[in-house]
Design a protein around this motif. Structure first.
Motif, PDB file in Angstrom:
ATOM      1  N   LEU A   1       0.812  -1.355   0.054  1.00 37.53           N
ATOM      2  CA  LEU A   1      -0.096  -0.098   0.033  1.00 37.53           C
ATOM      3  C   LEU A   1       0.805   1.022  -0.037  1.00 37.53           C
ATOM      4  CD1 LEU A   1      -2.687   1.335   0.308  1.00 37.53           C
ATOM      5  CD2 LEU A   1      -2.599   1.056   2.759  1.00 37.53           C
ATOM      6  N   LYS A   2       1.900   1.208   0.668  1.00 38.40           N
ATOM      7  CA  LYS A   2       2.892   2.349   0.887  1.00 38.40           C
ATOM      8  C   LYS A   2       3.429   2.561  -0.370  1.00 38.40           C
ATOM      9  CE  LYS A   2       4.844   1.075   5.102  1.00 38.40           C
ATOM     10  NZ  LYS A   2       5.557   0.906   6.317  1.00 38.40           N
ATOM     11  N   LEU A   3       3.849   1.395  -1.213  1.00 40.58           N
ATOM     12  CA  LEU A   3       4.681   1.721  -2.639  1.00 40.58           C
ATOM     13  C   LEU A   3       3.650   2.223  -3.918  1.00 40.58           C
ATOM     14  CD1 LEU A   3       6.963   1.198  -4.406  1.00 40.58           C
ATOM     15  CD2 LEU A   3       6.038  -1.099  -4.550  1.00 40.58           C
ATOM     16  N   GLU A   4       2.293   1.738  -3.325  1.00 39.98           N
ATOM     17  CA  GLU A   4       1.282   1.980  -4.227  1.00 39.98           C
ATOM     18  C   GLU A   4       0.851   3.415  -4.324  1.00 39.98           C
ATOM     19  OE1 GLU A   4      -2.466  -0.524  -4.522  1.00 39.98           O
ATOM     20  OE2 GLU A   4      -3.437   1.404  -3.570  1.00 39.98           O
ATOM     21  N   LEU A   5       0.731   4.081  -2.682  1.00 40.58           N
ATOM     22  CA  LEU A   5       0.595   5.628  -2.321  1.00 40.58           C
ATOM     23  C   LEU A   5       1.903   6.482  -3.007  1.00 40.58           C
ATOM     24  CD1 LEU A   5      -0.728   5.413   1.104  1.00 40.58           C
ATOM     25  CD2 LEU A   5      -1.950   5.993  -1.008  1.00 40.58           C
ATOM     26  N   LYS A   6       3.107   5.840  -3.116  1.00 39.22           N
ATOM     27  CA  LYS A   6       3.923   6.866  -3.538  1.00 39.22           C
ATOM     28  C   LYS A   6       3.602   6.865  -4.843  1.00 39.22           C
ATOM     29  CE  LYS A   6       7.270   5.173   0.038  1.00 39.22           C
ATOM     30  NZ  LYS A   6       8.545   4.585   0.525  1.00 39.22           N
TER      31      LYS A   6
ATOM     32  N   GLY B   1      10.840   8.731   1.518  1.00 40.43           N
ATOM     33  CA  GLY B   1      10.661   7.851   2.536  1.00 40.43           C
ATOM     34  C   GLY B   1       9.399   7.926   3.278  1.00 40.43           C
ATOM     35  N   ASP B   2       9.148   6.730   4.008  1.00 38.53           N
ATOM     36  CA  ASP B   2       8.061   6.355   4.564  1.00 38.53           C
ATOM     37  C   ASP B   2       7.368   7.313   5.494  1.00 38.53           C
ATOM     38  OD1 ASP B   2       7.988   4.032   3.094  1.00 38.53           O
ATOM     39  OD2 ASP B   2       8.004   2.611   4.724  1.00 38.53           O
ATOM     40  N   ASN B   3       8.435   7.895   6.156  1.00 41.28           N
ATOM     41  CA  ASN B   3       8.053   8.980   7.268  1.00 41.28           C
ATOM     42  C   ASN B   3       8.517  10.303   6.778  1.00 41.28           C
ATOM     43  OD1 ASN B   3       7.004   7.084   9.559  1.00 41.28           O
ATOM     44  ND2 ASN B   3       9.036   6.348   9.142  1.00 41.28           N
ATOM     45  N   ASP B   4       8.675  10.702   5.609  1.00 42.41           N
ATOM     46  CA  ASP B   4       9.013  12.051   5.353  1.00 42.41           C
ATOM     47  C   ASP B   4       7.988  12.799   5.337  1.00 42.41           C
ATOM     48  OD1 ASP B   4      11.472  11.100   4.883  1.00 42.41           O
ATOM     49  OD2 ASP B   4      11.356  11.079   2.625  1.00 42.41           O
ATOM     50  N   PRO B   5       7.889  14.218   5.637  1.00 40.86           N
ATOM     51  CA  PRO B   5       6.759  14.896   5.569  1.00 40.86           C
ATOM     52  C   PRO B   5       6.242  15.163   4.267  1.00 40.86           C
ATOM     53  CG  PRO B   5       8.789  16.392   6.403  1.00 40.86           C
ATOM     54  CD  PRO B   5       9.215  14.923   6.459  1.00 40.86           C
TER      55      PRO B   5
ATOM     56  N   GLY C   1      -7.194  16.120   6.737  1.00 39.85           N
ATOM     57  CA  GLY C   1      -6.182  15.982   5.762  1.00 39.85           C
ATOM     58  C   GLY C   1      -4.826  16.304   6.520  1.00 39.85           C
ATOM     59  N   LYS C   2      -4.707  17.352   7.347  1.00 35.59           N
ATOM     60  CA  LYS C   2      -3.610  17.867   7.770  1.00 35.59           C
ATOM     61  C   LYS C   2      -2.676  16.644   8.539  1.00 35.59           C
ATOM     62  CE  LYS C   2      -1.678  21.960  10.242  1.00 35.59           C
ATOM     63  NZ  LYS C   2      -1.991  23.127  10.660  1.00 35.59           N
ATOM     64  N   LYS C   3      -3.565  15.765   9.214  1.00 40.69           N
ATOM     65  CA  LYS C   3      -3.117  14.583   9.956  1.00 40.69           C
ATOM     66  C   LYS C   3      -2.782  13.696   9.115  1.00 40.69           C
ATOM     67  CE  LYS C   3      -4.823  15.757  14.797  1.00 40.69           C
ATOM     68  NZ  LYS C   3      -5.263  15.339  15.962  1.00 40.69           N
ATOM     69  N   ILE C   4      -4.074  13.350   8.434  1.00 35.15           N
ATOM     70  CA  ILE C   4      -3.864  11.907   7.406  1.00 35.15           C
ATOM     71  C   ILE C   4      -2.841  12.193   6.416  1.00 35.15           C
ATOM     72  CG2 ILE C   4      -4.931  10.700   5.931  1.00 35.15           C
ATOM     73  CD1 ILE C   4      -7.752  11.857   7.224  1.00 35.15           C
ATOM     74  N   PHE C   5      -2.438  13.299   5.932  1.00 33.14           N
ATOM     75  CA  PHE C   5      -1.479  13.302   5.016  1.00 33.14           C
ATOM     76  C   PHE C   5      -0.084  13.689   5.379  1.00 33.14           C
ATOM     77  CE2 PHE C   5      -5.347  14.996   2.409  1.00 33.14           C
ATOM     78  CZ  PHE C   5      -5.730  13.460   2.122  1.00 33.14           C
ATOM     79  N   GLU C   6       0.373  13.418   6.798  1.00 31.09           N
ATOM     80  CA  GLU C   6       1.353  13.856   7.155  1.00 31.09           C
ATOM     81  C   GLU C   6       2.741  13.128   6.615  1.00 31.09           C
ATOM     82  OE1 GLU C   6       1.361  13.902  11.743  1.00 31.09           O
ATOM     83  OE2 GLU C   6       3.329  12.849  11.711  1.00 31.09           O
TER      84      GLU C   6
ATOM     85  N   GLU D   1       3.682   6.863   5.636  1.00 25.82           N
ATOM     86  CA  GLU D   1       3.344   5.910   6.903  1.00 25.82           C
ATOM     87  C   GLU D   1       1.858   6.070   7.448  1.00 25.82           C
ATOM     88  OE1 GLU D   1       5.645   3.351   8.092  1.00 25.82           O
ATOM     89  OE2 GLU D   1       3.735   2.606   8.941  1.00 25.82           O
ATOM     90  N   VAL D   2       1.758   7.534   7.769  1.00 25.51           N
ATOM     91  CA  VAL D   2       0.329   7.761   8.318  1.00 25.51           C
ATOM     92  C   VAL D   2      -0.750   7.540   7.341  1.00 25.51           C
ATOM     93  CG1 VAL D   2      -0.802   9.819   9.541  1.00 25.51           C
ATOM     94  CG2 VAL D   2       1.592   9.450   9.928  1.00 25.51           C
ATOM     95  N   MET D   3      -0.463   8.133   6.184  1.00 27.03           N
ATOM     96  CA  MET D   3      -1.560   7.847   5.100  1.00 27.03           C
ATOM     97  C   MET D   3      -1.972   6.498   5.014  1.00 27.03           C
ATOM     98  SD  MET D   3      -1.168  10.133   1.629  1.00 27.03           S
ATOM     99  CE  MET D   3      -2.455   9.775   0.752  1.00 27.03           C
ATOM    100  N   ALA D   4      -1.126   5.695   4.918  1.00 25.63           N
ATOM    101  CA  ALA D   4      -1.164   4.293   4.613  1.00 25.63           C
ATOM    102  C   ALA D   4      -1.848   3.384   5.883  1.00 25.63           C
ATOM    103  CB  ALA D   4       0.099   3.317   4.319  1.00 25.63           C
ATOM    104  N   THR D   5      -1.561   3.834   6.954  1.00 33.30           N
ATOM    105  CA  THR D   5      -2.064   3.335   8.181  1.00 33.30           C
ATOM    106  C   THR D   5      -3.714   3.823   8.391  1.00 33.30           C
ATOM    107  OG1 THR D   5      -0.141   3.638   9.413  1.00 33.30           O
ATOM    108  CG2 THR D   5      -2.244   3.387  10.910  1.00 33.30           C
ATOM    109  N   TYR D   6      -4.041   5.018   7.837  1.00 35.69           N
ATOM    110  CA  TYR D   6      -5.275   5.486   7.817  1.00 35.69           C
ATOM    111  C   TYR D   6      -5.910   4.887   6.643  1.00 35.69           C
ATOM    112  CZ  TYR D   6      -9.296   8.609   7.742  1.00 35.69           C
ATOM    113  OH  TYR D   6     -10.739   9.470   7.910  1.00 35.69           O
ATOM    114  N   ILE D   7      -5.806   4.635   5.411  1.00 35.04           N
ATOM    115  CA  ILE D   7      -6.232   4.064   4.406  1.00 35.04           C
ATOM    116  C   ILE D   7      -6.706   2.580   4.761  1.00 35.04           C
ATOM    117  CG2 ILE D   7      -6.032   3.491   2.062  1.00 35.04           C
ATOM    118  CD1 ILE D   7      -4.557   5.931   1.645  1.00 35.04           C
ATOM    119  N   ALA D   8      -5.664   1.951   5.415  1.00 33.67           N
ATOM    120  CA  ALA D   8      -5.981   0.363   5.766  1.00 33.67           C
ATOM    121  C   ALA D   8      -7.042   0.178   6.817  1.00 33.67           C
ATOM    122  CB  ALA D   8      -4.618  -0.190   6.213  1.00 33.67           C
ATOM    123  N   LYS D   9      -7.143   1.112   7.585  1.00 35.92           N
ATOM    124  CA  LYS D   9      -8.254   1.189   8.838  1.00 35.92           C
ATOM    125  C   LYS D   9      -9.609   1.527   8.140  1.00 35.92           C
ATOM    126  CE  LYS D   9      -8.850   2.745  13.434  1.00 35.92           C
ATOM    127  NZ  LYS D   9      -8.433   3.906  14.537  1.00 35.92           N
ATOM    128  N   HIS D  10      -9.486   2.412   7.283  1.00 31.30           N
ATOM    129  CA  HIS D  10     -10.930   3.052   6.682  1.00 31.30           C
ATOM    130  C   HIS D  10     -11.345   2.774   5.501  1.00 31.30           C
ATOM    131  CE1 HIS D  10      -9.421   5.600  10.232  1.00 31.30           C
ATOM    132  NE2 HIS D  10     -10.670   5.590  10.415  1.00 31.30           N
TER     133      HIS D  10
END
Lengths: 84, 203
Positions: free
Chosen positions: A4-9, A27-31, A65-70, A73-82
């Motif tokens: 999912l992270k690769l797909e998002l990138k 990077g997964d944790n890059d802003p 979006g401000k938090k979700i698109f941080e 890593e954060v985006m992928a976690t949110y998407i996987a959950k919702h």
């Protein structure tokens, strides 16, 4: 989750026209905003549309979006959950 | 008595070629618009990531302006008005936006496309890059209107609304594109007249 992270990138590079950036450079944790990828407010709206179109997630409050698109890593976690 | 103004530099972008003051500065062998604009961008050796987010009309306008303004000293400090024109307005992008909202079951308008559904956004992109906070206007005509542009630029300079005026014709419609941009200045050699404008546009 790694898939999912690769797909998002890939989606972010393609849909936000980040021509000079490769997947390896995100990077997964890059802003994503500010000093990171340097995305702007229109990009944020584009990401909100992407969440809806590709993952069936509707953000009722764009400020969420401000938090979700941080970061990816954060985006992928949110998407996987919702995702629907 | 009318003050004489001058055409300082002029740039043409069409048929996969870029000329500056009639000298060929870049030529490409691609017919694909996106690739051509990207190659011109690379030729200019720019580092401006926002370029890739622009629509084709803004890219064309931005590139033509870049060739002209990079030869103008301290362009960021100068009061340079911008007056552009074309035939197709922002139709090229309007169509893309329309396609994204055509199907009610698949209704996903793209914010990044929508913001370019006005032709004068191209002026905004040039202004942002060169930090210009100047007079500007975008007009739509059937064809390049030398008389109108010449008179409009003259009024801006006569009234001291600008020190120079970046004028031009920037038209994009599907794969068809044509850019002709020039800087009208108070000093120079090539006279800013309707006849001269028509000549350099047609040649």
């Amino acid at each position: 989750m790694e898939g999912l992270k690769l797909e998002l990138k890939e989606k972010i590079i393609e849909q936000l026209n980040l021509e000079d950036i490769s997947i390896d450079e995100i990077g997964d944790n890059d802003p994503l905003f500010g000093d990171g990828l340097g995305l702007d407010s229109i990009d944020a709206l584009e990401l909100i549309v992407m969440l809806d179109k590709d993952y069936g997630i509707k953000l009722s409050d764009p400020k969420e979006g401000k938090k979700i698109f941080e970061s990816i890593e954060v985006m992928a976690t949110y998407i996987a959950k919702h995702r629907k | 008595m009318n003050t004489q103004y001058y055409i300082k530099n002029y740039c043409k972008i069409k048929e996969a070629r870029v000329t500056l003051n009639d000298n060929l500065v870049f030529e490409d062998d691609t017919n694909e618009l996106k690739s051509f604009f990207k190659n011109v961008y690379k030729h200019l050796e720019l580092k401006y990531a926002k370029f890739f987010k622009m629509d084709n009309l803004s890219k064309l306008s931005f590139l033509a302006a870049e060739y002209i303004l990079q030869n103008v000293e301290n362009s960021t400090d100068r009061n340079i008005a911008i007056v552009l024109s074309n035939r197709a307005s922002s139709l090229d992008t309007d169509r893309k936006h329309q396609n994204s909202i055509q199907d009610k079951e698949n209704y996903y308008p793209s914010p990044a496309i929508f913001v370019y559904t006005l032709p004068n956004i191209a002026i905004g992109e040039i202004s942002i890059k060169h930090q210009l906070k100047s007079e500007n206007a975008f007009f739509v005509f059937d064809t390049f209107n030398a008389e109108f542009l010449c008179n409009y630029a003259r009024v801006l300079l006569d009234k001291n609304k600008a020190e120079s005026v970046l004028c031009g014709w920037v038209d994009v419609d599907n794969d068809n594109y044509e850019g002709f941009m020039y800087l009208v200045s108070r000093k120079g050699e090539l006279k800013h007249t309707i006849k001269e404008l028509t000549n350099i546009y047609q040649n």
